[in-house]
Design a protein around this motif. Sequence first.
Motif, PDB file in Angstrom:
ATOM      1  N   ALA A 112       0.838  -1.195   0.000  1.00 39.91           N
ATOM      2  CA  ALA A 112       0.000   0.000   0.000  1.00 39.91           C
ATOM      3  C   ALA A 112       0.877   1.251   0.000  1.00 39.91           C
ATOM      4  CB  ALA A 112      -0.907   0.003   1.226  1.00 39.91           C
ATOM      5  N   SER A 113       0.506   2.227  -0.819  1.00 37.37           N
ATOM      6  CA  SER A 113       1.278   3.467  -0.918  1.00 37.37           C
ATOM      7  C   SER A 113       0.375   4.558  -1.464  1.00 37.37           C
ATOM      8  CB  SER A 113       2.489   3.274  -1.845  1.00 37.37           C
ATOM      9  OG  SER A 113       2.063   3.120  -3.186  1.00 37.37           O
ATOM     10  N   PRO A 114       0.784   5.833  -1.330  1.00 38.01           N
ATOM     11  CA  PRO A 114      -0.027   6.921  -1.882  1.00 38.01           C
ATOM     12  C   PRO A 114      -0.289   6.760  -3.382  1.00 38.01           C
ATOM     13  CG  PRO A 114       1.642   7.800  -0.421  1.00 38.01           C
ATOM     14  CD  PRO A 114       1.950   6.345  -0.590  1.00 38.01           C
ATOM     15  N   ALA A 115       0.692   6.206  -4.115  1.00 37.04           N
ATOM     16  CA  ALA A 115       0.532   6.038  -5.555  1.00 37.04           C
ATOM     17  C   ALA A 115      -0.600   5.068  -5.890  1.00 37.04           C
ATOM     18  CB  ALA A 115       1.842   5.545  -6.172  1.00 37.04           C
ATOM     19  N   ARG A 116      -0.967   4.209  -4.932  1.00 34.13           N
ATOM     20  CA  ARG A 116      -2.021   3.214  -5.170  1.00 34.13           C
ATOM     21  C   ARG A 116      -3.408   3.734  -4.798  1.00 34.13           C
ATOM     22  NH1 ARG A 116       0.616  -0.113  -8.583  1.00 34.13           N
ATOM     23  NH2 ARG A 116       2.745  -0.376  -7.818  1.00 34.13           N
ATOM     24  N   LEU A 117      -3.473   4.893  -4.165  1.00 32.22           N
ATOM     25  CA  LEU A 117      -4.769   5.463  -3.820  1.00 32.22           C
ATOM     26  C   LEU A 117      -5.546   5.832  -5.079  1.00 32.22           C
ATOM     27  CD1 LEU A 117      -4.127   7.871  -0.799  1.00 32.22           C
ATOM     28  CD2 LEU A 117      -5.868   6.078  -0.890  1.00 32.22           C
ATOM     29  N   GLN A 118      -6.842   5.612  -5.047  1.00 37.94           N
ATOM     30  CA  GLN A 118      -7.707   5.982  -6.162  1.00 37.94           C
ATOM     31  C   GLN A 118      -8.755   7.002  -5.718  1.00 37.94           C
ATOM     32  OE1 GLN A 118      -9.125   2.124  -7.548  1.00 37.94           O
ATOM     33  NE2 GLN A 118      -7.407   1.940  -8.957  1.00 37.94           N
ATOM     34  N   ALA A 119      -8.410   7.760  -4.693  1.00 37.11           N
ATOM     35  CA  ALA A 119      -9.301   8.790  -4.168  1.00 37.11           C
ATOM     36  C   ALA A 119      -8.456   9.821  -3.439  1.00 37.11           C
ATOM     37  CB  ALA A 119     -10.329   8.180  -3.218  1.00 37.11           C
ATOM     38  N   THR A 120      -8.944  11.037  -3.369  1.00 35.08           N
ATOM     39  CA  THR A 120      -8.236  12.050  -2.594  1.00 35.08           C
ATOM     40  C   THR A 120      -8.525  11.847  -1.112  1.00 35.08           C
ATOM     41  OG1 THR A 120     -10.070  13.628  -2.755  1.00 35.08           O
ATOM     42  CG2 THR A 120      -8.355  13.752  -4.450  1.00 35.08           C
ATOM     43  N   THR A 121      -7.646  12.375  -0.261  1.00 33.47           N
ATOM     44  CA  THR A 121      -7.825  12.297   1.179  1.00 33.47           C
ATOM     45  C   THR A 121      -8.274  13.656   1.713  1.00 33.47           C
ATOM     46  OG1 THR A 121      -5.543  12.948   1.684  1.00 33.47           O
ATOM     47  CG2 THR A 121      -5.962  10.595   1.313  1.00 33.47           C
ATOM     48  N   LEU A 122      -8.690  13.674   2.968  1.00 32.68           N
ATOM     49  CA  LEU A 122      -9.081  14.938   3.591  1.00 32.68           C
ATOM     50  C   LEU A 122      -7.922  15.918   3.597  1.00 32.68           C
ATOM     51  CD1 LEU A 122     -11.163  16.620   5.165  1.00 32.68           C
ATOM     52  CD2 LEU A 122     -10.278  15.570   7.269  1.00 32.68           C
ATOM     53  N   SER A 123      -6.708  15.431   3.864  1.00 34.09           N
ATOM     54  CA  SER A 123      -5.539  16.311   3.874  1.00 34.09           C
ATOM     55  C   SER A 123      -5.353  16.987   2.526  1.00 34.09           C
ATOM     56  CB  SER A 123      -4.276  15.515   4.240  1.00 34.09           C
ATOM     57  OG  SER A 123      -4.324  15.082   5.585  1.00 34.09           O
ATOM     58  N   GLU A 124      -5.545  16.235   1.453  1.00 35.67           N
ATOM     59  CA  GLU A 124      -5.422  16.828   0.113  1.00 35.67           C
ATOM     60  C   GLU A 124      -6.483  17.902  -0.112  1.00 35.67           C
ATOM     61  OE1 GLU A 124      -4.271  14.113  -3.375  1.00 35.67           O
ATOM     62  OE2 GLU A 124      -5.120  12.753  -1.880  1.00 35.67           O
ATOM     63  N   GLN A 125      -7.710  17.616   0.306  1.00 33.37           N
ATOM     64  CA  GLN A 125      -8.791  18.581   0.096  1.00 33.37           C
ATOM     65  C   GLN A 125      -8.522  19.882   0.853  1.00 33.37           C
ATOM     66  OE1 GLN A 125     -10.589  16.266  -2.603  1.00 33.37           O
ATOM     67  NE2 GLN A 125     -11.260  18.298  -2.048  1.00 33.37           N
ATOM     68  N   VAL A 126      -7.913  19.766   2.027  1.00 33.75           N
ATOM     69  CA  VAL A 126      -7.574  20.967   2.795  1.00 33.75           C
ATOM     70  C   VAL A 126      -6.544  21.794   2.046  1.00 33.75           C
ATOM     71  CG1 VAL A 126      -6.484  21.788   4.931  1.00 33.75           C
ATOM     72  CG2 VAL A 126      -8.171  19.936   5.018  1.00 33.75           C
ATOM     73  N   ARG A 127      -5.553  21.139   1.478  1.00 34.35           N
ATOM     74  CA  ARG A 127      -4.503  21.875   0.753  1.00 34.35           C
ATOM     75  C   ARG A 127      -5.040  22.461  -0.552  1.00 34.35           C
ATOM     76  NH1 ARG A 127      -1.718  17.103   2.065  1.00 34.35           N
ATOM     77  NH2 ARG A 127      -1.575  16.486  -0.117  1.00 34.35           N
ATOM     78  N   LEU A 128      -5.941  21.722  -1.207  1.00 30.60           N
ATOM     79  CA  LEU A 128      -6.497  22.197  -2.474  1.00 30.60           C
ATOM     80  C   LEU A 128      -7.416  23.403  -2.279  1.00 30.60           C
ATOM     81  CD1 LEU A 128      -7.374  18.777  -4.161  1.00 30.60           C
ATOM     82  CD2 LEU A 128      -5.641  20.389  -4.953  1.00 30.60           C
ATOM     83  N   ALA A 129      -8.079  23.480  -1.133  1.00 33.63           N
ATOM     84  CA  ALA A 129      -9.051  24.544  -0.897  1.00 33.63           C
ATOM     85  C   ALA A 129      -8.398  25.912  -0.767  1.00 33.63           C
ATOM     86  CB  ALA A 129      -9.858  24.237   0.359  1.00 33.63           C
ATOM     87  N   ASP A 130      -7.194  25.949  -0.205  1.00 33.12           N
ATOM     88  CA  ASP A 130      -6.508  27.228   0.019  1.00 33.12           C
ATOM     89  C   ASP A 130      -5.029  26.926   0.173  1.00 33.12           C
ATOM     90  OD1 ASP A 130      -5.448  29.645   1.007  1.00 33.12           O
ATOM     91  OD2 ASP A 130      -7.280  30.125   2.107  1.00 33.12           O
TER      92      ASP A 130
END
Length: 506
Positions: A112-130
Amino acid sequence: MFFANRRKFFKTISGALAAAAPALAAPSRKRSKLVIWLMPEALRYDTLIAAEPWLRSGGLRRLMEEGSFFPDCSLNASSFSSSALATLQTGAYPAGHGIVADRWAQRSVIAASPARLQATTLSEQVRLADTRNRTFWISSDTHLAELGAGLGKPEESSLYGTDSKGKFQLSAGPPNTWLTSFAAKNAPDEPRTFEWRAMHAAAGAPPLRSFRVDAAQPQESLRGWQASPFGLSYEFDFLTALIRNQKLGRGPAGDLVTVVLDSFGKLARAEGGDSPLMRELLLHLDSEIENLLAFLTADGVEATLAMTSLHGAPDTSTGGHRVSGQALATSIEKALATHFGPNPGRRIETYIYPFLYLKNPEKVTREMRLAAGKAALAGGPVQAFYTADGDCSHTGEWAQRMRNSFHATRSGDVMLSYLPGYLEDTGETRGVSFGSLYNYDVRVPAIFWGPGFSDQDFEDRIAAVDVAPTLARVLDVAAPSSSVGRVLAEVFTSGMPGPRGDRAAR
């Protein structure tokens, strides 16, 4: 039962009064600029409930009485550490986010690794928002921190893991100077003897455990130290140092810091979820939370706290409850040969618990998968199976848990679930592992505390996929891309908050 009925009564009265009162404008929802998400790795809901009489007024009890408390938050899917973290962070099940286990097979063994994720995480959404928002991860298991940070570039989130000596280090993110000073003053590898004493033991009582950290056996002594109140205290000391030095909650935007409390996972692996030491470690967590809340108050930082255990843990296992995956695969292979006739070579490509992969996928039929599942039920301590065709040995909620856990391209042909208390044999002579679908692994407590949260107990079960969209609402960001959970609207205060009642009467 009396407590639940009384709360229902008061809610009914409050609702009637609210209906009779003049309409009031809904109050604006108050938000804090710092959200702290605590994730004890293997804390079961029943461990917390059993320890309730011994909790401090300013620690976990305060969170439970002043915040929204859910004793029954269910993963509803596989409880491997990587899978559970991805479920909590994405608001999706393994079928959607793709992290089906700590490892699986796709022509070769995949971790398991970030490269295998097929969805964004809450942490990503926080960074993307601002772009001014900041996200931080603290975990002695750097792998879990990287997975939770998500698909984005690692440097976009500050990740803190531990080195081979147990010292926290910056794994990814902007460099800082205070970390070196912290590591020098809080060195876990400094030779000394530690005595773990029961929280409420009488004076002069012998220690529960005594161990020495030294250079002679660095890894063994470090594991013992990390799976103890001393390792837990080190995690919280680092959290407060991070808040102070990075000025969390004082910036122009919002900060999210997630802490995976690995000390619980390490202790559970060694001792099992039913160990008295797990309750003792919980009482130390209670003390650490009390200290954290006092620190935030003294530092003038208003914060929102969420706590959801990553997963639970099975009871202490014995050698008779261990399953040889190789022996199970061999018995299934023989059954397939009997059913379909001799075959040049094996029909099974590999078995990596809990997934069975058959050879030549393009030639595998529904009948073959069903036969393999039924052979597993007949040939080993297997409780249930689920196939890539959607066939399941069970119906109802159990079938739904297996369906949530099964990914179309990563879970192979058949997913197996062992009998309760049975674990995959990893070569260890003691201890337990995680990953099952049973309540002892998938049911965890959840608490939301801080500005805007109601002070209520909720006995209705919620899903772990509900946590990320709820915290996204708190943070005013979009829910993760594949989230299937709901916002727990009931946790937010309304114009007339319900009364709380006496927890001791529950």
